[in-house]
Write an enzyme that holds these catalytic residues in place. Structure first.
Site, PDB file in Angstrom:
ATOM      1  N   ILE A 173      37.858  40.045  40.683  1.00  0.00           N
ATOM      2  CA  ILE A 173      38.675  40.537  41.680  1.00  0.00           C
ATOM      3  C   ILE A 173      38.366  39.692  43.276  1.00  0.00           C
ATOM      4  CG2 ILE A 173      37.159  42.407  42.661  1.00  0.00           C
ATOM      5  CD1 ILE A 173      39.362  44.163  43.184  1.00  0.00           C
ATOM      6  N   ASP A 193      37.794  43.211  31.888  1.00  0.00           N
ATOM      7  CA  ASP A 193      39.197  44.188  31.789  1.00  0.00           C
ATOM      8  C   ASP A 193      39.991  43.504  31.084  1.00  0.00           C
ATOM      9  OD1 ASP A 193      38.113  46.804  33.736  1.00  0.00           O
ATOM     10  OD2 ASP A 193      37.736  45.174  34.816  1.00  0.00           O
ATOM     11  N   ASP A 198      37.119  50.191  36.865  1.00  0.00           N
ATOM     12  CA  ASP A 198      38.576  51.427  36.486  1.00  0.00           C
ATOM     13  C   ASP A 198      39.513  50.784  36.074  1.00  0.00           C
ATOM     14  OD1 ASP A 198      39.067  49.773  38.910  1.00  0.00           O
ATOM     15  OD2 ASP A 198      38.861  51.426  40.268  1.00  0.00           O
ATOM     16  N   GLY A 258      36.919  41.800  36.663  1.00  0.00           N
ATOM     17  CA  GLY A 258      38.129  42.114  36.257  1.00  0.00           C
ATOM     18  C   GLY A 258      38.320  41.292  35.069  1.00  0.00           C
ATOM     19  N   GLU A 310      31.046  45.315  38.112  1.00  0.00           N
ATOM     20  CA  GLU A 310      31.362  46.264  38.958  1.00  0.00           C
ATOM     21  C   GLU A 310      30.390  47.272  39.768  1.00  0.00           C
ATOM     22  OE1 GLU A 310      35.446  45.493  37.063  1.00  0.00           O
ATOM     23  OE2 GLU A 310      33.160  45.534  36.373  1.00  0.00           O
TER      24      GLU A 310
END
Length: 289
Positions: A79, A138, A166, A135, A158
């Site tokens: 991110i 993810d 999340d 991310g 994270e």
């Protein structure tokens, strides 16, 4: 030269500002995360562009398989905190209930960024070099086949920035690597995992000496998939994901319902004919889907 096209595209493909899209071979779409000067950090534009990109790919009859990679020195730093932090550090709302609703809507929107990869019926091969952080994990867990370079490393980052992941890692990683203990360790400590361990635990299925070899390998793999019946391939992806999330009995039932129509394709006949004639699937002209 296909490899050159895959490794040195000139920049983002309009209308995108964070992605470069190319077609290195027939029926193959290459999506490159393209913010090399920012280590492919995921800024505000990226989160919506991925949705737009994969929604298009999902219905593009010219595409049977997707390769995802990162431009520049690493796959992704995760991110883009500079660009995104205002969303989370000062969420808006007239009271805490409304603030919570707004945040929930925002998180669900970001979750969709990677869920679109999973919802896209075309198989997605992801090729990771250098770092794959936060991310990035993810993203890759929503892909179907993961490859990496010798120098790649992975980090569920994270907890280091004060939040529980999340947008997919905690939901998908456990079914990707099988060891709950290892998943918990990675997610709770944010430690780095290098390519040898990633291969051993099954996060990736192949490790290549460098980025060029990996992209060539990814393209070869994508070519094998693209040569097969798209009815068979896309039905396989959809049913594999369905069965991951449902019981064996439910999944068999879904499969029977799926194939009661899909078995009526010409592709079965064409493939059988090719086998009898000792031809490879690559020589069979399947119609577009």
């Amino acid at each position: 030269d296909v490899m050159r096209e895959m490794s040195s595209q000139g920049g983002p493909t309009p209308p995108f500002s964070t992605l470069s899209i190319s077609h290195p071979a027939s029926m193959i779409t290459h999506v490159e995360l393209y913010r090399p000067e920012k280590r492919n950090a995921m800024n505000r534009a990226f989160w919506s562009e991925m949705v737009e990109c994969f929604s298009q790919i999902a219905v593009d009859a010219e595409c049977r398989v997707v390769v995802v990679s990162g431009a520049g020195k690493i796959f992704t730093a995760g991110i883009d905190l500079m660009d995104m932090s205002s969303d989370f550090i000062q969420p808006v709302g007239d009271d805490s209930a409304r603030t919570s609703w707004n945040l929930r809507r925002l998180i669900a929107k970001y979750q969709e960024t990677f869920s679109v990869i999973e919802k896209c019926p075309k198989p997605v091969v992801v090729a990771v070099h250098g770092a794959c952080i936060g991310g990035g994990v993810d993203l890759i867990t929503a892909c179907d086949i993961r490859l990496c370079t010798q120098d790649a490393w992975f980090q569920v980052k994270e907890v280091d920035i004060g939040l529980a992941a999340d947008v997919g890692t905690l939901q998908r990683l456990p079914s990707v690597i099988g060891s709950r203990s290892l998943v918990n360790e990675l997610a709770l400590t944010a430690r780095k995992m290098y390519s040898d361990e990633a291969k051993t635990c099954g996060l990736v299925s192949r490790v290549f000496p460098d980025k060029e070899a990996m992209l060539a390998g990814a393209l070869e793999l994508a070519g094998e998939i693209a040569a097969r019946s798209p009815v068979a391939v896309q039905g396989t992806k959809i049913n594999l994901i369905y069965s991951r999330d449902h019981s064996v009995a439910d999944s068999l039932d879904y499969m029977a319902t799926w194939n009661m129509s899909m078995l009526q394709t010409q592709d079965v006949l064409k493939s059988a004919q090719a086998a009898i004639e000792k031809k490879s699937p690559k020589e069979v002209p399947f119609s577009k889907l």
